[in-house]
Motif scaffolding. Structure first.
Motif, PDB file in Angstrom:
ATOM      1  N   SER A 149      -9.239 -19.603  43.995  1.00 49.86           N
ATOM      2  CA  SER A 149     -10.562 -20.148  44.304  1.00 49.86           C
ATOM      3  C   SER A 149     -11.001 -19.824  45.738  1.00 49.86           C
ATOM      4  N   LYS A 150     -10.047 -19.673  46.649  1.00 49.08           N
ATOM      5  CA  LYS A 150     -10.424 -19.342  48.029  1.00 49.08           C
ATOM      6  C   LYS A 150     -10.988 -17.931  48.122  1.00 49.08           C
ATOM      7  N   ASP A 151     -10.523 -17.051  47.258  1.00 50.62           N
ATOM      8  CA  ASP A 151     -11.016 -15.669  47.274  1.00 50.62           C
ATOM      9  C   ASP A 151     -12.304 -15.517  46.478  1.00 50.62           C
ATOM     10  N   THR A 152     -12.431 -16.246  45.394  1.00 51.41           N
ATOM     11  CA  THR A 152     -13.619 -16.120  44.546  1.00 51.41           C
ATOM     12  C   THR A 152     -14.768 -17.019  44.985  1.00 51.41           C
ATOM     13  N   GLY A 153     -14.457 -18.103  45.674  1.00 49.10           N
ATOM     14  CA  GLY A 153     -15.504 -19.045  46.059  1.00 49.10           C
ATOM     15  C   GLY A 153     -15.960 -19.924  44.916  1.00 49.10           C
ATOM     16  N   VAL A 154     -15.224 -19.927  43.810  1.00 50.41           N
ATOM     17  CA  VAL A 154     -15.569 -20.724  42.634  1.00 50.41           C
ATOM     18  C   VAL A 154     -14.302 -21.405  42.140  1.00 50.41           C
ATOM     19  N   SER A 155     -14.395 -22.671  41.854  1.00 55.19           N
ATOM     20  CA  SER A 155     -13.274 -23.427  41.294  1.00 55.19           C
ATOM     21  C   SER A 155     -13.695 -24.062  39.983  1.00 55.19           C
ATOM     22  N   LEU A 156     -12.726 -24.368  39.141  1.00 56.85           N
ATOM     23  CA  LEU A 156     -12.991 -25.013  37.861  1.00 56.85           C
ATOM     24  C   LEU A 156     -12.681 -26.498  37.958  1.00 56.85           C
ATOM     25  N   THR A 157     -13.488 -27.272  37.286  1.00 59.02           N
ATOM     26  CA  THR A 157     -13.304 -28.721  37.238  1.00 59.02           C
ATOM     27  C   THR A 157     -13.311 -29.158  35.785  1.00 59.02           C
ATOM     28  N   LEU A 158     -12.368 -30.002  35.434  1.00 60.22           N
ATOM     29  CA  LEU A 158     -12.311 -30.513  34.064  1.00 60.22           C
ATOM     30  C   LEU A 158     -13.467 -31.474  33.847  1.00 60.22           C
ATOM     31  N   PHE A 159     -14.371 -31.108  32.969  1.00 59.68           N
ATOM     32  CA  PHE A 159     -15.560 -31.921  32.707  1.00 59.68           C
ATOM     33  C   PHE A 159     -15.297 -32.989  31.656  1.00 59.68           C
ATOM     34  N   SER A 160     -14.596 -32.623  30.583  1.00 56.71           N
ATOM     35  CA  SER A 160     -14.300 -33.570  29.503  1.00 56.71           C
ATOM     36  C   SER A 160     -13.066 -33.108  28.752  1.00 56.71           C
ATOM     37  N   GLN A 161     -12.102 -34.015  28.600  1.00 54.59           N
ATOM     38  CA  GLN A 161     -10.909 -33.691  27.840  1.00 54.59           C
ATOM     39  C   GLN A 161     -11.155 -33.845  26.341  1.00 54.59           C
ATOM     40  N   ALA A 162     -10.386 -33.090  25.581  1.00 54.57           N
ATOM     41  CA  ALA A 162     -10.471 -33.196  24.116  1.00 54.57           C
ATOM     42  C   ALA A 162      -9.777 -34.462  23.654  1.00 54.57           C
ATOM     43  N   ILE A 163     -10.371 -35.107  22.687  1.00 48.77           N
ATOM     44  CA  ILE A 163      -9.795 -36.318  22.105  1.00 48.77           C
ATOM     45  C   ILE A 163      -9.436 -36.038  20.650  1.00 48.77           C
ATOM     46  N   THR A 164      -8.583 -36.862  20.114  1.00 45.42           N
ATOM     47  CA  THR A 164      -8.127 -36.683  18.733  1.00 45.42           C
ATOM     48  C   THR A 164      -9.290 -36.884  17.764  1.00 45.42           C
ATOM     49  N   PRO A 165      -9.621 -35.901  16.949  1.00 40.83           N
ATOM     50  CA  PRO A 165     -10.745 -36.046  16.008  1.00 40.83           C
ATOM     51  C   PRO A 165     -10.405 -37.000  14.873  1.00 40.83           C
ATOM     52  N   ASP A 166     -11.434 -37.632  14.355  1.00 38.93           N
ATOM     53  CA  ASP A 166     -11.263 -38.569  13.246  1.00 38.93           C
ATOM     54  C   ASP A 166     -11.491 -37.923  11.884  1.00 38.93           C
ATOM     55  N   GLU A 167     -12.343 -36.916  11.832  1.00 40.37           N
ATOM     56  CA  GLU A 167     -12.687 -36.290  10.554  1.00 40.37           C
ATOM     57  C   GLU A 167     -12.426 -34.792  10.631  1.00 40.37           C
ATOM     58  N   PRO A 168     -12.034 -34.188   9.524  1.00 39.07           N
ATOM     59  CA  PRO A 168     -11.793 -32.736   9.518  1.00 39.07           C
ATOM     60  C   PRO A 168     -13.103 -31.959   9.553  1.00 39.07           C
ATOM     61  N   VAL A 169     -13.004 -30.718   9.983  1.00 40.50           N
ATOM     62  CA  VAL A 169     -14.173 -29.838  10.018  1.00 40.50           C
ATOM     63  C   VAL A 169     -14.199 -28.896   8.815  1.00 40.50           C
ATOM     64  N   SER A 170     -13.143 -28.882   8.025  1.00 45.92           N
ATOM     65  CA  SER A 170     -13.110 -28.036   6.838  1.00 45.92           C
ATOM     66  C   SER A 170     -14.030 -28.588   5.761  1.00 45.92           C
ATOM     67  N   LEU A 171     -14.428 -27.721   4.843  1.00 50.82           N
ATOM     68  CA  LEU A 171     -15.360 -28.106   3.791  1.00 50.82           C
ATOM     69  C   LEU A 171     -14.706 -29.081   2.822  1.00 50.82           C
ATOM     70  N   PRO A 172     -15.401 -30.163   2.434  1.00 51.76           N
ATOM     71  CA  PRO A 172     -14.863 -31.032   1.388  1.00 51.76           C
ATOM     72  C   PRO A 172     -14.913 -30.349   0.032  1.00 51.76           C
ATOM     73  N   ALA A 173     -14.240 -30.951  -0.931  1.00 47.65           N
ATOM     74  CA  ALA A 173     -14.148 -30.335  -2.256  1.00 47.65           C
ATOM     75  C   ALA A 173     -15.522 -30.195  -2.912  1.00 47.65           C
ATOM     76  N   ALA A 174     -16.395 -31.195  -2.723  1.00 49.25           N
ATOM     77  CA  ALA A 174     -17.720 -31.123  -3.350  1.00 49.25           C
ATOM     78  C   ALA A 174     -18.543 -29.975  -2.773  1.00 49.25           C
ATOM     79  N   LEU A 175     -18.483 -29.804  -1.444  1.00 47.86           N
ATOM     80  CA  LEU A 175     -19.262 -28.729  -0.825  1.00 47.86           C
ATOM     81  C   LEU A 175     -18.684 -27.357  -1.156  1.00 47.86           C
TER      82      LEU A 175
END
Length: 223
Positions: A149-175
């Motif tokens: 970061s001292k050479d690039t002049g840009v640093s990264l900051t953690l904005f939001s951590q991932a949390i455990t999802p409650d529902e799957p993102v895969s297609l349900p059987a009906a869809l």
């Protein structure tokens, strides 16, 4: 030695019978059949495939005090590309608990041309593991970028951590069944477009129709 009738092949007769039975069906019969097969395949896929979960962690690029703010946008694009590099995944595999080769197939990154933010998404069949993958890769990118970061002049900051999802993102059987039915119906429509048209060369009994020869002109006049 003559061949007995029992030894003669019956394939031609069966083929004529099949043609006869097919000719009695409506011309649009491939459409519902393909739609039904597609629906069955979609339901089977939705029921047999394990559900997939996704979790996303967000990291933002922040310019230094005397740096150009536009540089943060460019470095965010660069860090988004190296998030799935071998060095980053090798560092993240320990915290994620997943081999680097498998980790590569479970991580996706996304950047925006208007915002210096990086979205790191982890996928897995287990919700907690999906969040661990996203957070492990985000931490790896955070550590590697801030070392220079001292050479690039840009640093990264953690904005939001991932949390455990409650529902799957895969297609349900009906869809998945609906998608399979639509795909099967489309395939059936293509079959109707490319299939040859029916002819009247086969009689209902399965015997080819006799050829009709034109009568001589003299005989038609006498009759």
């Amino acid at each position: 030695m003559t061949e007995s009738p029992a030894q003669k092949p019956a394939a031609p007769g069966r083929f004529r019978l099949l043609l006869t039975r097919t000719s009695r069906l409506p011309v649009w019969w491939p459409l519902p059949l393909c739609a039904l097969l597609g629906t069955v395949c979609g339901v089977s896929y939705g029921l047999l495939k394990a559900p997939e979960y996704a979790a996303t962690s967000y990291v933002v690029a922040v310019p230094a005090k005397d740096s150009d703010p536009a540089a943060a946008l460019g470095f965010a694009q660069a860090y988004g590309r190296i998030a799935t590099s071998d060095s980053t995944l090798s560092y993240a595999r320990v915290a994620a608990g997943v081999p680097a080769r498998e980790l590569r197939t479970r991580v996706e990154t996304e950047t925006s041309p208007d915002s210096p933010m990086i979205a790191i998404t982890g996928t897995s069949s287990r919700p907690a593991e999906a969040a661990d993958i996203a957070n492990a890769v985000a931490d790896a990118v955070f550590v590697s970028s801030n070392q220079v970061s001292k050479d690039t002049g840009v640093s990264l900051t953690l904005f939001s951590q991932a949390i455990t999802p409650d529902e799957p993102v895969s297609l349900p059987a009906a869809l998945s069944a609906a998608v399979g039915g639509c795909a099967g119906g489309l395939l059936g429509g293509l079959v109707l477009l490319v299939r040859p048209r029916r002819t009247n060369d086969v009689t209902p009994g399965g015997v080819p129709a006799p050829a009709r020869h034109p009568e001589p002109a003299g005989e038609r006049e006498l009759v």
